[in-house]
Design a protein around this motif. Structure first.
Motif, PDB file in Angstrom:
ATOM      1  N   VAL A 189       0.976  -1.307   0.309  1.00 29.95           N
ATOM      2  CA  VAL A 189      -0.247  -0.616  -0.064  1.00 29.95           C
ATOM      3  C   VAL A 189       0.936   0.928   0.236  1.00 29.95           C
ATOM      4  O   VAL A 189       1.764   1.266   0.921  1.00 29.95           O
ATOM      5  N   LEU A 190      -0.020   2.516  -0.831  1.00 33.45           N
ATOM      6  CA  LEU A 190       1.041   3.634  -1.165  1.00 33.45           C
ATOM      7  C   LEU A 190       0.780   4.573   0.566  1.00 33.45           C
ATOM      8  O   LEU A 190      -0.075   4.571   0.653  1.00 33.45           O
ATOM      9  N   ILE A 191       2.392   4.782   1.275  1.00 34.31           N
ATOM     10  CA  ILE A 191       1.581   6.171   2.034  1.00 34.31           C
ATOM     11  C   ILE A 191       1.654   7.118   2.228  1.00 34.31           C
ATOM     12  O   ILE A 191       3.193   6.872   1.295  1.00 34.31           O
ATOM     13  N   ASN A 192       1.267   7.930   2.117  1.00 28.37           N
ATOM     14  CA  ASN A 192       1.900   9.339   1.862  1.00 28.37           C
ATOM     15  C   ASN A 192       1.999   9.805   2.880  1.00 28.37           C
ATOM     16  O   ASN A 192       1.068  10.078   3.672  1.00 28.37           O
ATOM     17  N   ARG A 193       3.136   9.893   3.679  1.00 32.31           N
ATOM     18  CA  ARG A 193       4.328   9.663   5.381  1.00 32.31           C
ATOM     19  C   ARG A 193       3.991  10.957   5.501  1.00 32.31           C
ATOM     20  O   ARG A 193       3.581  11.759   6.584  1.00 32.31           O
ATOM     21  N   GLY A 194       3.763  12.119   4.352  1.00 36.63           N
ATOM     22  CA  GLY A 194       3.566  13.143   4.670  1.00 36.63           C
ATOM     23  C   GLY A 194       4.300  13.948   3.946  1.00 36.63           C
ATOM     24  O   GLY A 194       5.027  13.771   3.065  1.00 36.63           O
ATOM     25  N   PHE A 195       4.289  15.857   4.012  1.00 37.50           N
ATOM     26  CA  PHE A 195       5.213  17.157   4.034  1.00 37.50           C
ATOM     27  C   PHE A 195       6.755  16.960   4.344  1.00 37.50           C
ATOM     28  O   PHE A 195       7.196  16.443   5.318  1.00 37.50           O
ATOM     29  N   VAL A 196       7.913  16.936   3.342  1.00 34.78           N
ATOM     30  CA  VAL A 196       8.860  17.970   3.624  1.00 34.78           C
ATOM     31  C   VAL A 196       9.350  18.762   2.828  1.00 34.78           C
ATOM     32  O   VAL A 196       8.832  19.025   1.874  1.00 34.78           O
ATOM     33  N   PRO A 197       9.752  19.527   3.428  1.00 35.02           N
ATOM     34  CA  PRO A 197      10.425  20.983   2.290  1.00 35.02           C
ATOM     35  C   PRO A 197      11.621  20.624   1.436  1.00 35.02           C
ATOM     36  O   PRO A 197      12.173  19.549   1.532  1.00 35.02           O
ATOM     37  N   PRO A 198      11.983  21.689   0.755  1.00 32.50           N
ATOM     38  CA  PRO A 198      13.132  20.864  -0.579  1.00 32.50           C
ATOM     39  C   PRO A 198      14.296  20.731   0.056  1.00 32.50           C
ATOM     40  O   PRO A 198      15.049  19.876  -0.040  1.00 32.50           O
ATOM     41  N   GLU A 199      14.257  21.499   1.819  1.00 32.11           N
ATOM     42  CA  GLU A 199      15.707  21.111   2.157  1.00 32.11           C
ATOM     43  C   GLU A 199      15.510  19.359   2.953  1.00 32.11           C
ATOM     44  O   GLU A 199      17.075  19.054   3.307  1.00 32.11           O
ATOM     45  N   ARG A 200      15.210  18.479   3.067  1.00 28.57           N
ATOM     46  CA  ARG A 200      14.623  17.619   3.389  1.00 28.57           C
ATOM     47  C   ARG A 200      14.080  16.454   2.212  1.00 28.57           C
ATOM     48  O   ARG A 200      13.793  15.327   2.702  1.00 28.57           O
ATOM     49  N   ARG A 201      14.605  17.013   0.935  1.00 30.13           N
ATOM     50  CA  ARG A 201      14.461  15.909   0.060  1.00 30.13           C
ATOM     51  C   ARG A 201      14.310  14.509   0.056  1.00 30.13           C
ATOM     52  O   ARG A 201      14.627  13.674  -0.312  1.00 30.13           O
ATOM     53  N   GLU A 202      16.320  14.677   0.055  1.00 28.30           N
ATOM     54  CA  GLU A 202      16.912  13.795  -0.052  1.00 28.30           C
ATOM     55  C   GLU A 202      16.897  12.902   1.218  1.00 28.30           C
ATOM     56  O   GLU A 202      17.028  13.438   1.859  1.00 28.30           O
TER      57      GLU A 202
END
Length: 286
Positions: free
Chosen positions: A125-138
């Motif tokens: 099941v794909l989980i949208n774990r939430g939001f990260v800002p661009p600096e946390r992309r990696e």
């Protein structure tokens, strides 16, 4: 004087003919009036449907979390019967196959972290774990926020978002994602036995060790615009104005003809004359 009477009679008939709307204009006006009324009624019906939808979604969102639908029932899952249901699912995250989907949230621009959750029965099941800002992309910048063991996720069941976002198509070959298209993400990441929906994780449901590093859950926006009453009043107002115009055109013309147009009362020696721009034919005996 008889010639003057003939000319006056012809002029009166011409004025009456000019004041009478054409047949096709009449048909078009009545059709437009009926269409405006129908649009107003349709918007009233849409408003009732929207209010029922909002009430249904509110009940689903605030209900106790229930297990996600079983794989046997996945083909029957639909937006009408299942979207925004409060659900729970357990398994292990496959962090090496996560997908970042561009997003704009109350936290600012950044990405949704869409991660497969593998269950004990092998389904995913794909989980949208939430939001990260661009600096946390990696992923390397948020290792403490990526749990490795068994987790139980609670969240809202959401339907797949095929093809892309507004005026933007997903480009899997370049890893550019603008919508959470379950089938496309599964194909791009080599996933099998994947549910046809995804789950928006609630805030704090991922047992993350580093809340600052991990994705921020619970940012699902549930908003259904409900302007149908305004639309209905607009259509009814236009219909009312058109009805007023029709009354002036038809009723006003009949009123003027009934009040000012008279049949000649004299004989061949009658003298006809007009007084005023709106006067009818007035006959005087000599």
């Amino acid at each position: 004087m008889s010639e003057l009477g003939t000319v006056t009679s012809k002029a009166g008939r011409a004025r009456r003919k000019a004041a009478r709307p054409s047949f096709w204009l009449t048909v078009l006006s009545l059709t437009a009036f009926a269409a405006l009324i129908a649009l107003g009624v349709w918007q009233i019906e849409r408003r009732a449907w929207k209010l029922a939808l909002i009430d249904r979604v509110e009940q689903r969102v605030h209900a106790p979390a229930q297990p996600i639908p079983s794989p046997a029932s996945w083909p029957a899952v639909s937006a009408a019967s299942d979207e925004y249901r409060h659900v729970t699912v357990a398994g292990r995250f496959l962090h090496d196959r996560e997908t970042l989907v561009q997003a704009v949230t109350e936290e600012g621009p950044g990405y949704w972290v869409l991660t497969p959750l593998k269950r004990d029965d092998g389904t995913q099941v794909l989980i949208n774990r939430g939001f990260v800002p661009p600096e946390r992309r990696e992923a390397s910048t948020r290792r403490n926020g990526n749990p490795d063991g068994e987790v139980e996720i609670t969240g809202l069941l959401r339907m797949t978002e095929p093809k892309g976002g507004f005026l933007r198509n997903n480009v899997p070959q370049h890893n550019r994602w603008y919508s959470r298209d379950v089938a496309a993400v599964a194909a791009a990441r080599g996933l099998h036995d994947v549910a046809p929906f995804f789950v928006d994780a609630d805030a704090g449901s991922q047992t993350a060790q580093g809340p600052i590093e991990g994705p921020i859950g619970g940012l699902t926006v549930i908003r259904f615009p409900n302007n149908h009453l305004i639309y209905a009043l607009t259509w009814f107002a236009l219909a009312f104005m058109l009805a007023g115009k029709l009354f002036v055109t038809f009723g006003g013309g009949l009123f003027r003809r009934g009040r000012f147009v008279h049949e000649p009362a004299g004989g061949s020696d009658a003298a006809a004359r007009r007084t005023g721009s709106d006067a009818g034919t007035i006959v005087e005996q000599t």
